[in-house]
Design a protein around this motif. Sequence first.
Motif, mmCIF file in Angstrom:
data_model
loop_
_atom_site.group_PDB
_atom_site.id
_atom_site.type_symbol
_atom_site.label_atom_id
_atom_site.label_comp_id
_atom_site.label_asym_id
_atom_site.label_seq_id
_atom_site.Cartn_x
_atom_site.Cartn_y
_atom_site.Cartn_z
ATOM 1 N N HIS A 190 0.845 -1.196 0.000
ATOM 2 C CA HIS A 190 0.000 0.000 0.000
ATOM 3 C C HIS A 190 0.876 1.239 0.000
ATOM 4 O O HIS A 190 2.061 1.171 0.326
ATOM 5 N N THR A 211 -1.993 5.468 11.830
ATOM 6 C CA THR A 211 -2.090 4.019 11.638
ATOM 7 C C THR A 211 -1.767 3.316 12.942
ATOM 8 O O THR A 211 -0.724 3.522 13.552
ATOM 9 N N ARG A 213 -1.247 -0.128 15.124
ATOM 10 C CA ARG A 213 -0.682 -1.470 14.931
ATOM 11 C C ARG A 213 -0.498 -2.184 16.260
ATOM 12 O O ARG A 213 -0.371 -1.544 17.298
HETATM 13 C C1 SIN Z 1 -1.780 6.459 4.755
HETATM 14 O O1 SIN Z 1 -1.247 7.559 5.004
HETATM 15 O O2 SIN Z 1 -2.948 6.406 4.351
HETATM 16 C C2 SIN Z 1 -1.011 5.170 4.929
HETATM 17 C C3 SIN Z 1 0.076 5.320 5.920
HETATM 18 C C4 SIN Z 1 0.951 4.106 6.124
HETATM 19 O O3 SIN Z 1 1.045 3.229 5.284
HETATM 20 O O4 SIN Z 1 1.594 4.062 7.180
#
Ligand code: SIN
Length: 216
Positions: A190, A211, A213
């Motif tokens: 991504h 994000t 985790r």
């Molecule tokens: C995002 O900014 O939408 C994704 C961020 C990431 O992959 O840490």
Amino acid sequence: MTADLFDELPVAVSRETLAPGAALLRGFAREDDAALLQAITELTRLSPFRHLVTPGGYRMSVAMSNCGALGWVSDHSGYRYDALDPLSGQPWPAMPSVLRSLAVRAAAQAGFAAFEPDACLINRYEPGARLSLHQDKEEQDLSAPIVSVSLGLPAVFLFGSSSRSDRPQRHRLVHGDVVVWGGPARLAFHGVAPLADGDHALLGRRRINLTFRRAG
Ligand code: SIN
Ligand code: FE2
């Protein structure tokens, strides 16, 4: 007591499937936006945004900070999670309950019960900032999902498969959208396309992404 989380979804929220294991919850964070932004302002006073350097020596266009027991960092020696902010030498600020609670509810809504995030990366994008395609794989526990919250300017989110050679799909994410990926999608590549300029009512010329985790 059991609650049917789906029944609690506000009217403006909808759920789209991006891939098996990956859901886009449109508008899920919107009603918490003011509290989230207030918390982010306080967090980044303690651990300011900074542009990290990749192991290859490139300065990242996205500025980053963290909260929670562990924070994601990058420098010449590699990517890793660290309990200390390298700028201050102090632990990262604790994860505020308004952030944690949102992440836990979003994960549950996407089918991942009992998510216990211990790390939240805070990304700040200004016009032109981008994040190249990557996998989130420094986390110890890959059974936990990633929960990603978008605030401010819209962005084009690139979401592929666990194979780098598959062309990623492009999804427009706006203020309040939440993406959750885990299970068969946990190692999906991504990234974020260069941020287009604009003026957001709450954030001006910025996008902030959180994000969450389970890193340790
Ligand atoms: C995002 O900014 O939408 C994704 C961020 C990431 O992959 O840490
Ligand atoms: Fe990522």
